[in-house]
Scaffold this motif. Structure first.
Motif, PDB file in Angstrom:
ATOM      1  N   GLU A   4       0.835  -1.205   0.000  1.00  0.00           N
ATOM      2  CA  GLU A   4       0.000   0.000   0.000  1.00  0.00           C
ATOM      3  C   GLU A   4       0.872   1.259   0.000  1.00  0.00           C
ATOM      4  N   GLU A   5       1.909   1.272   0.837  1.00  0.00           N
ATOM      5  CA  GLU A   5       2.831   2.410   0.870  1.00  0.00           C
ATOM      6  C   GLU A   5       3.547   2.571  -0.474  1.00  0.00           C
ATOM      7  N   PHE A   6       3.897   1.458  -1.075  1.00  0.00           N
ATOM      8  CA  PHE A   6       4.535   1.459  -2.389  1.00  0.00           C
ATOM      9  C   PHE A   6       3.621   2.122  -3.418  1.00  0.00           C
ATOM     10  N   ASN A   7       2.366   1.714  -3.437  1.00  0.00           N
ATOM     11  CA  ASN A   7       1.412   2.283  -4.394  1.00  0.00           C
ATOM     12  C   ASN A   7       1.178   3.769  -4.152  1.00  0.00           C
ATOM     13  N   ILE A   8       1.131   4.179  -2.889  1.00  0.00           N
ATOM     14  CA  ILE A   8       0.967   5.595  -2.554  1.00  0.00           C
ATOM     15  C   ILE A   8       2.167   6.389  -3.057  1.00  0.00           C
ATOM     16  N   ARG A   9       3.355   5.845  -2.854  1.00  0.00           N
ATOM     17  CA  ARG A   9       4.586   6.525  -3.284  1.00  0.00           C
ATOM     18  C   ARG A   9       4.628   6.667  -4.807  1.00  0.00           C
ATOM     19  N   LEU A  10       4.220   5.604  -5.497  1.00  0.00           N
ATOM     20  CA  LEU A  10       4.172   5.677  -6.960  1.00  0.00           C
ATOM     21  C   LEU A  10       3.215   6.774  -7.405  1.00  0.00           C
ATOM     22  N   LYS A  11       2.075   6.859  -6.739  1.00  0.00           N
ATOM     23  CA  LYS A  11       1.080   7.874  -7.085  1.00  0.00           C
ATOM     24  C   LYS A  11       1.651   9.275  -6.857  1.00  0.00           C
ATOM     25  N   GLU A  12       2.383   9.463  -5.751  1.00  0.00           N
ATOM     26  CA  GLU A  12       3.020  10.751  -5.469  1.00  0.00           C
ATOM     27  C   GLU A  12       3.998  11.137  -6.587  1.00  0.00           C
ATOM     28  N   LEU A  13       4.688  10.132  -7.113  1.00  0.00           N
ATOM     29  CA  LEU A  13       5.675  10.367  -8.168  1.00  0.00           C
ATOM     30  C   LEU A  13       5.042  10.446  -9.554  1.00  0.00           C
ATOM     31  N   GLY A  14       3.775  10.094  -9.629  1.00  0.00           N
ATOM     32  CA  GLY A  14       3.074  10.160 -10.913  1.00  0.00           C
ATOM     33  C   GLY A  14       3.473   9.055 -11.879  1.00  0.00           C
ATOM     34  N   ILE A  15       3.838   7.890 -11.339  1.00  0.00           N
ATOM     35  CA  ILE A  15       4.180   6.760 -12.199  1.00  0.00           C
ATOM     36  C   ILE A  15       3.324   5.554 -11.821  1.00  0.00           C
ATOM     37  N   THR A  16       3.176   4.649 -12.754  1.00  0.00           N
ATOM     38  CA  THR A  16       2.391   3.442 -12.528  1.00  0.00           C
ATOM     39  C   THR A  16       3.320   2.281 -12.158  1.00  0.00           C
ATOM     40  N   GLN A  17       2.711   1.185 -11.763  1.00  0.00           N
ATOM     41  CA  GLN A  17       3.506  -0.009 -11.493  1.00  0.00           C
ATOM     42  C   GLN A  17       4.203  -0.475 -12.768  1.00  0.00           C
ATOM     43  N   ARG A  18       3.535  -0.326 -13.897  1.00  0.00           N
ATOM     44  CA  ARG A  18       4.148  -0.713 -15.172  1.00  0.00           C
ATOM     45  C   ARG A  18       5.347   0.188 -15.481  1.00  0.00           C
ATOM     46  N   ASP A  19       5.213   1.493 -15.200  1.00  0.00           N
ATOM     47  CA  ASP A  19       6.347   2.415 -15.379  1.00  0.00           C
ATOM     48  C   ASP A  19       7.513   1.989 -14.491  1.00  0.00           C
ATOM     49  N   PHE A  20       7.205   1.695 -13.229  1.00  0.00           N
ATOM     50  CA  PHE A  20       8.245   1.271 -12.287  1.00  0.00           C
ATOM     51  C   PHE A  20       8.914  -0.002 -12.781  1.00  0.00           C
ATOM     52  N   SER A  21       8.117  -0.919 -13.294  1.00  0.00           N
ATOM     53  CA  SER A  21       8.641  -2.167 -13.825  1.00  0.00           C
ATOM     54  C   SER A  21       9.678  -1.899 -14.912  1.00  0.00           C
ATOM     55  N   THR A  22       9.377  -0.968 -15.788  1.00  0.00           N
ATOM     56  CA  THR A  22      10.290  -0.615 -16.877  1.00  0.00           C
ATOM     57  C   THR A  22      11.535   0.090 -16.347  1.00  0.00           C
ATOM     58  N   ILE A  23      11.332   1.068 -15.468  1.00  0.00           N
ATOM     59  CA  ILE A  23      12.449   1.843 -14.924  1.00  0.00           C
ATOM     60  C   ILE A  23      13.418   0.959 -14.150  1.00  0.00           C
ATOM     61  N   ALA A  24      12.871   0.071 -13.306  1.00  0.00           N
ATOM     62  CA  ALA A  24      13.704  -0.770 -12.447  1.00  0.00           C
ATOM     63  C   ALA A  24      14.104  -2.086 -13.110  1.00  0.00           C
ATOM     64  N   ASP A  25      13.598  -2.326 -14.337  1.00  0.00           N
ATOM     65  CA  ASP A  25      13.892  -3.555 -15.075  1.00  0.00           C
ATOM     66  C   ASP A  25      13.515  -4.802 -14.270  1.00  0.00           C
ATOM     67  N   ILE A  26      12.272  -4.780 -13.792  1.00  0.00           N
ATOM     68  CA  ILE A  26      11.714  -5.887 -13.018  1.00  0.00           C
ATOM     69  C   ILE A  26      10.462  -6.359 -13.735  1.00  0.00           C
ATOM     70  N   PRO A  27      10.251  -7.673 -13.832  1.00  0.00           N
ATOM     71  CA  PRO A  27       9.012  -8.139 -14.452  1.00  0.00           C
ATOM     72  C   PRO A  27       7.783  -7.579 -13.714  1.00  0.00           C
TER      73      PRO A  27
END
Length: 79
Positions: A4-27
């Motif tokens: 939940e904290e992870f999702n909140i942080r992503l929202k603060e940064l304006g990125i999605t889980q899919r964006d994070f996946s690409t940025i961090a090179d994680i499936p």
């Protein structure tokens, strides 16, 4: 960091889980598994994710600041 904290942080940064996946090179499927129970054990968000997001935020601020400084320098050169 919880899922939940992870999702909140992503929202603060304006990125999605899919964006994070690409940025961090994680499936993407790996990220989706965080926070779910498997064999009575919750799959945690890895410890490196919080500092990674902090540095990502700083990097974006630095990029913005650098762009503004270069723009101001170009404007001064034109005068």
């Amino acid at each position: 960091m919880t899922k939940e904290e992870f999702n909140i942080r992503l929202k603060e940064l304006g990125i999605t889980q899919r964006d994070f996946s690409t940025i961090a090179d994680i499936p993407y499927s790996t990220i989706n598994n965080w926070g779910f129970k498997v064999n009575e054990k919750v799959i945690p968000v890895p410890r490196w994710v919080a500092p990674f997001l902090d540095h990502f935020e700083k990097s974006r601020k630095y990029d913005y600041l650098l762009k503004e400084i270069l723009k101001a320098a170009q404007n001064l050169e034109k005068k």
